[in-house]
Each structure stands twice: as C-alpha cells, then as structure tokens.
Design a protein around this motif. Structure first.
Motif, mmCIF file in Angstrom:
data_model
loop_
_atom_site.group_PDB
_atom_site.id
_atom_site.type_symbol
_atom_site.label_atom_id
_atom_site.label_comp_id
_atom_site.label_asym_id
_atom_site.label_seq_id
_atom_site.Cartn_x
_atom_site.Cartn_y
_atom_site.Cartn_z
ATOM 1 N N LYS A 183 40.022 32.740 31.762
ATOM 2 C CA LYS A 183 39.786 30.950 32.311
ATOM 3 C C LYS A 183 41.194 30.155 32.030
ATOM 4 O O LYS A 183 40.680 29.243 32.165
ATOM 5 C CB LYS A 183 38.885 30.936 30.956
ATOM 6 N N ARG B 168 49.240 30.965 46.957
ATOM 7 C CA ARG B 168 48.142 31.087 46.250
ATOM 8 C C ARG B 168 48.603 33.244 46.315
ATOM 9 O O ARG B 168 48.716 33.579 45.669
ATOM 10 C CB ARG B 168 47.346 31.144 47.258
ATOM 11 N N PHE C 243 50.811 37.717 50.563
ATOM 12 C CA PHE C 243 50.709 37.829 52.457
ATOM 13 C C PHE C 243 50.289 36.196 52.495
ATOM 14 O O PHE C 243 49.413 35.519 52.392
ATOM 15 C CB PHE C 243 49.226 38.865 52.890
ATOM 16 N N ARG D 148 48.598 46.075 46.649
ATOM 17 C CA ARG D 148 48.364 45.099 47.136
ATOM 18 C C ARG D 148 48.259 43.429 46.215
ATOM 19 O O ARG D 148 49.258 42.554 46.524
ATOM 20 C CB ARG D 148 46.596 44.271 48.004
ATOM 21 N N ARG D 149 48.178 44.026 44.798
ATOM 22 C CA ARG D 149 48.138 43.704 44.155
ATOM 23 C C ARG D 149 50.042 43.065 43.841
ATOM 24 O O ARG D 149 50.570 42.160 43.238
ATOM 25 C CB ARG D 149 48.098 43.625 42.786
ATOM 26 N N LEU E 183 40.818 31.186 43.233
ATOM 27 C CA LEU E 183 39.899 32.613 43.337
ATOM 28 C C LEU E 183 40.458 34.078 42.902
ATOM 29 O O LEU E 183 40.408 34.776 43.251
ATOM 30 C CB LEU E 183 39.861 31.526 44.482
ATOM 31 N N VAL E 184 41.944 34.002 44.175
ATOM 32 C CA VAL E 184 42.596 34.648 43.949
ATOM 33 C C VAL E 184 43.026 35.243 41.916
ATOM 34 O O VAL E 184 42.610 36.128 41.777
ATOM 35 C CB VAL E 184 44.237 34.108 44.664
ATOM 36 N N PRO F 130 43.863 48.294 45.766
ATOM 37 C CA PRO F 130 44.184 47.018 45.669
ATOM 38 C C PRO F 130 45.434 46.839 44.395
ATOM 39 O O PRO F 130 45.966 45.764 44.326
ATOM 40 C CB PRO F 130 42.850 46.442 44.265
ATOM 41 N N LYS G 162 36.641 24.458 50.364
ATOM 42 C CA LYS G 162 36.728 24.770 48.277
ATOM 43 C C LYS G 162 38.403 23.444 48.114
ATOM 44 O O LYS G 162 38.938 23.608 48.729
ATOM 45 C CB LYS G 162 37.365 26.013 47.394
ATOM 46 N N ARG H 36 41.410 34.827 39.125
ATOM 47 C CA ARG H 36 39.815 35.708 39.217
ATOM 48 C C ARG H 36 39.739 36.631 39.619
ATOM 49 O O ARG H 36 39.459 37.937 38.472
ATOM 50 C CB ARG H 36 38.755 35.000 39.342
ATOM 51 N N ALA H 37 39.979 36.817 40.986
ATOM 52 C CA ALA H 37 39.722 38.291 40.794
ATOM 53 C C ALA H 37 40.898 39.098 40.262
ATOM 54 O O ALA H 37 40.476 40.232 40.337
ATOM 55 C CB ALA H 37 40.883 38.194 42.499
ATOM 56 N N LEU H 38 42.285 39.089 39.762
ATOM 57 C CA LEU H 38 42.960 39.346 39.564
ATOM 58 C C LEU H 38 42.434 40.104 38.027
ATOM 59 O O LEU H 38 43.861 40.443 37.218
ATOM 60 C CB LEU H 38 44.155 39.825 39.884
ATOM 61 N N LEU I 53 43.330 29.640 54.395
ATOM 62 C CA LEU I 53 42.694 28.760 53.175
ATOM 63 C C LEU I 53 40.785 28.752 53.236
ATOM 64 O O LEU I 53 41.063 28.449 54.427
ATOM 65 C CB LEU I 53 43.894 27.207 52.857
ATOM 66 N N LEU I 54 40.087 28.418 52.427
ATOM 67 C CA LEU I 54 38.981 28.441 52.567
ATOM 68 C C LEU I 54 38.698 26.475 52.126
ATOM 69 O O LEU I 54 39.423 25.923 51.157
ATOM 70 C CB LEU I 54 38.657 28.639 51.020
#
Lengths: 300, 235
Positions: free
Chosen positions: B128, B168, B100, B95-96, B119-120, B92, B111, B122-124, B107-108
């Motif tokens: 907020k 993104r 890519f 990949r940060r 989403l990205v 991870p 959403k 938040r994951a990283l 794309l989702l």
C-alpha cells in the motif's frame, strides 16, 4: 500479517467489484433471498407441524362404543381387563345417562333441543387414554383393531385416521422440502452464475489488462469466486432475517387466534444448526455459480 | 536491415539476447496464415521496429512474445525462457518482465489515472505504501504532471492517454516494452512525442519493440527493423 492483509485486500476488491455492478447484485441477492426464504419456510413448516402433531397425539383417545344391553358387571370386568393392557393408561366408562348429560351440557346454549330425547339413543362407551409412548399412529391403529374384536364392541373411534393422514402429509412435506431445496439450489447457482458472468463481462478490459501485466490466475479469479459466495451468503442471510421477522409477526399476531381452534401452539424457529446449514448452502451454491461462470468465460 | 537467423543453441550473443524467434509458424483457425518461418534475435537494450502493412503478422508476433498465442512450430526464447516449455503457472512471471502498450491505450475509463496504474501494482504485489510512490515515479518518467493522477483518462488528450498507458507498462520496471501501433491514433506531433518517450525508456536500458505500419516514422528513427509481409520476413 501478510495473509490477513491479502485477505482484506481480496475482500475489498470483491466488494469493489460488487459495488460497481450494484443493481445487478441487489437483484441477484434479492432473488437468492426469495429462493432461500421459500426453502427455509418449508423447513420451518414441518418443524412446527411436527410439534403440533405431537401435541395432538397427546390428546388422542380411543372411544369404544358398546352394544346395547351389555350388563354393568360385564362392563366393569371389561374395564378392568383393558386397564391391564400394555399401553393403556386409563379407561373411563361413560354410561348412557352420563353421555346424555354431557351432550346436554355441550348443547346448553341451544335451548331444549334434546328435550324429550331418551337416554337410550346415546350409546354407552369406554374412553381409553393411552400411555405417551403408545400414542403413535401405528400403535393406536393396532390397539383399535384389537378393541374391535371385542364381542361387546359396537364401534371403535379414534382421531387416528386423520392423524395418520396428517403424519403422512408431514412425511411428504419433509421430502418435498428437499426436492424443493434441490430445485432452489439449481436456481441459486444459475442466478449467481449469471450475475458473476455479467460482472466478468463488465470487467473484461480490466481482466485483460491484469492478465497482460502478469497477475496470477488466483488474483484475477478469486474475487469472482468470492463474489458468488458473498452473494449466496447475503441472500441466505437475508432470507433468514425475513423469515425471522415473519415468524415473530406470526407468533405475536396470528398464533393466538390459531391456538383458539387447534389448541396451544408452541412455535419454534429454525435451530442454529439448520440456520448454519442454510448459510453454508448459500455460500456453496454461490461459489459454484462463480466457478461455473468462470469456466464458461473463455480465456479467463 | 533485417533480423539475424539461427538456431536455439547458436550464437556468441546467447546471453545478450532478450528475444529470439527460431523458425516460428503460426496459423489461425480457418487456415489463416499469420506467421511463417520467422526467425530473428533482439539484443538486450535494443530498440527494434517490427514493420509491415495490416495483416502482416505484427500483432501476432507481439502476442507470441507474451504467450498470448502459442506458435504451431518453432521456438521462442524471451529473456532465456523457452516459451514452448514454460508451464501455464509461469506465464504471469514472463509477463511481469514485459510491458505492453496498445494503439487504443486500453485504459480503464471508469477509473482515475492513479487507479489505472495502481491496479497493475496491486496485482503484482506492491504494498500500500509503495503504490502511490511508484505511480508518481512512473508518471514523472513519462513527463506527466502529478495532477493528472486524480483525473479519468478520458479527460486527457490522446497523447497524454498514451503516456499514461506507457507509465502503466513501466510500473513494474519491465525488461521489455512491446508497443503495438502506439501512435496509430495520434497526430504526427504526438507521434513524435510518444516515440521520443519510448526512445527515452530504451535509453534507460529497457528493450523496446514497436510494431508499426508507419514507414515514415521508421525512417525517421533509424532503428533496426524486422519487416514482415503476409506473415513472412520480407527480404
């Protein structure tokens, strides 16, 4: 602060995931609730039947029917001897006359059905009440065997035979509950695993993106574990609420009628510790379901 | 113009290289050769095209850079990390450092644009307060109006969707952008727009690697190329 925020965010993500796949989750939680309801009901049944058995055991007495022609003096002597026996609280002599009068009282509503019947056909008997701690099926059986050996005894009767059967039934039921519990846990694990797998399938693209951007394994996987746990908890909780509602209904509407036939019913609900266990099993089986589905989902 | 060849130890540019491949081989199950004896070096801040027809091994090469695949043989160094030696838990972190971009945008669609970027973040681990700010920033970099943030990707044109995908990819300020046929689904005008955007990103200091089969495009941009043919580096 950060940890609690992290936990909050994790729960938000988990409920978000569940909301997106709402119908499947409702179905899954419903299935878990029904499974746990069966399990909890089968736990509740022996719990209350045991108290019923205890209530009946209190009422149990042994009746020793005497042979015809036993002299009054011998009967008095025998009564005295039995009173001294360990475990016997009271011995009451019922003469042939008293037996006939008792029958007549019981059958008073049927007119003169006993008219002309001689008191000789009613056997004299000794009604033996036992001490509370001696009212176990084993001790009642042992005492009955000793009483049968008395020379003047024609027959010895006690409710013990069906009490023993009832006790055996309860024993079987208790074991059955745990076997049923095992089967239900397997069902719950399978149901949860399938729902989580469905969520994983729906979230495949999102998971792929998260993995590509460098989200940690924990970030990606935890909501799915938790999803299983939450499903298990909600299912188990739902089953307890459903059972509680039915229990109250039974206590208020049905129990009074049952009491008319079987004596006073003192019903009790599952104790808090047992409820905690059920909820715990729910969470554990849900987590296991989540774990299994994640293991099966290759590449996650 | 093809990539340098060498060994993991060699070269005076050692610190200046972002990506290095040393005699890399990759074969998929069924004995399908994807890459064979591939060696090259990409410097920090470089813009490189990986070219070749379908099946040449371009996507495999990009996947190897982010450890989506492991080589059967050879060494890969990305920003001084030897990918053969990094632990699973370090993937991870690798990949940060890499953004890519895909041909099909990935794309989702259920959403909003904002959620796709958030989403990205938040994951990283962005907090907020930082997330909306950062989302607006990257959207500005790719030349999109803030109004698109509340829209689902499918309401946008193909070019706009690819811009969102680039936004993104840029969200975590990566050192490298890998783009796999980023213009494959776009018309020629939009293709130029997206390539210009990637060039702009490159000018900001990010190393950019674009895999494409579009030789015309490559000729237009005059960047270094790593040509692949049937898994091998073409002469």
């Amino acid at each position: 602060m950060t940890a609690s925020m992290g936990a909050l965010s994790l729960f938000r993500r988990t409920f978000g995931v569940m909301k997106e796949n709402g119908p499947a989750h409702i179905l899954s939680i419903g299935t878990i609730a029904i499974s746990f309801f069966l399990f909890a009901a089968f736990l509740l049944l022996p719990l209350n039947l045991t108290s019923l058995l205890e209530a009946w055991e209190k009422k149990v007495q042994i009746i020793l029917y005497l042979k015809d022609g036993v002299e009054e003096q011998r009967i008095l002597h025998l009564t005295g001897e039995l009173q001294k026996e360990e475990g016997i609280r009271e011995v009451r002599y019922i003469s042939q006359r008293t037996a006939k009068e008792s029958f007549e009282r019981d059958l008073a509503g049927y007119g003169g059905v006993l008219k002309g019947v001689k008191e000789e056909i009613f056997p004299a008997s000794l009604e033996i009440q036992m001490d509370e701690r001696f009212r176990t099926p084993e001790r009642i059986r042992a005492l009955a065997a000793r009483l049968r050996a008395i020379q003047e005894a024609e027959e010895v009767q006690y409710g013990g035979v069906w009490l023993e059967r009832f006790s055996l039934f309860l024993y079987t039921l208790r074991w059955g509950v745990w076997i049923l519990g095992g089967v239900l846990v397997a069902i719950i694990v399978s149901v949860t695993a399938n729902t989580v797998r469905l969520t994983l399938y729906n979230k495949k693209s999102e998971i792929e993106i998260l993995k590509l951007v460098g989200a940690t394994d924990a970030f990606v996987k935890l909501p799915f574990y938790l999803e299983g746990g939450v499903q298990g908890l909600l299912g188990a909780g739902g089953s307890i609420l459903l059972l509680l509602a039915l229990f109250h209904f039974f206590s208020l509407k049905v129990a009074p009628y049952v009491s008319l036939y079987f004596g006073e019913l003192r019903l009790s609900f599952l104790p808090p510790a047992m409820i905690a266990w059920i909820l715990g099993i729910g969470v554990a089986s849900g987590l296991l379901g989540g774990l299994l589905s994640l293991r099966k989902a290759a590449g996650i | 113009m093809s990539g340098d060849r060498g060994s993991p130890d060699g070269g005076g540019h050692k610190d200046g290289y972002m990506i290095q491949f040393f005699k890399v081989y990759k074969t998929y199950p069924g004995n399908i050769k994807a890459l064979a004896n591939v060696s090259f070096k990409i410097e920090k801040g470089e813009f490189v095209f990986v070219t070749g027809p379908s099946g040449a091994g371009k996507t495999t090469l990009l996947k190897l850079i982010i450890r989506m695949e492991r080589p059967d043989q050879g060494e890969i160094l990305v920003n001084k990390r030897n990918l053969s030696r990094i632990k699973h838990s370090q993937i991870p972190l690798l990949r940060r450092e890499v953004g890519f971009v895909f041909q099909d945008f990935k794309l989702l669609n259920n959403k909003t644009v904002y959620d796709n970027i958030a989403l990205v973040l938040r994951a990283l681990g962005y907090n907020k307060r930082e997330i909306p700010k950062r989302a607006r920033q990257v959207l500005k970099v790719v030349g999109l109006d803030e109004r698109v943030l509340r829209q689902p990707p499918l309401k946008l044109s193909g070019g706009e969707q690819q811009r969102v995908a680039i936004a993104r990819a840029l969200a975590n300020t990566p050192s490298i952008i890998l783009a796999d046929e980023p213009t494959g689904n776009l018309d020629p005008d939009l293709t130029v727009e997206i390539l210009d955007l990637l060039e702009k990103v490159n000018n900001l200091g990010t190393t950019v690697v674009v895999a494409t089969h579009n030789t015309g495009l490559v000729a237009q941009y005059r960047k270094r190329t790593i040509p692949l043919y049937r898994g091998e580096m073409a002469a």
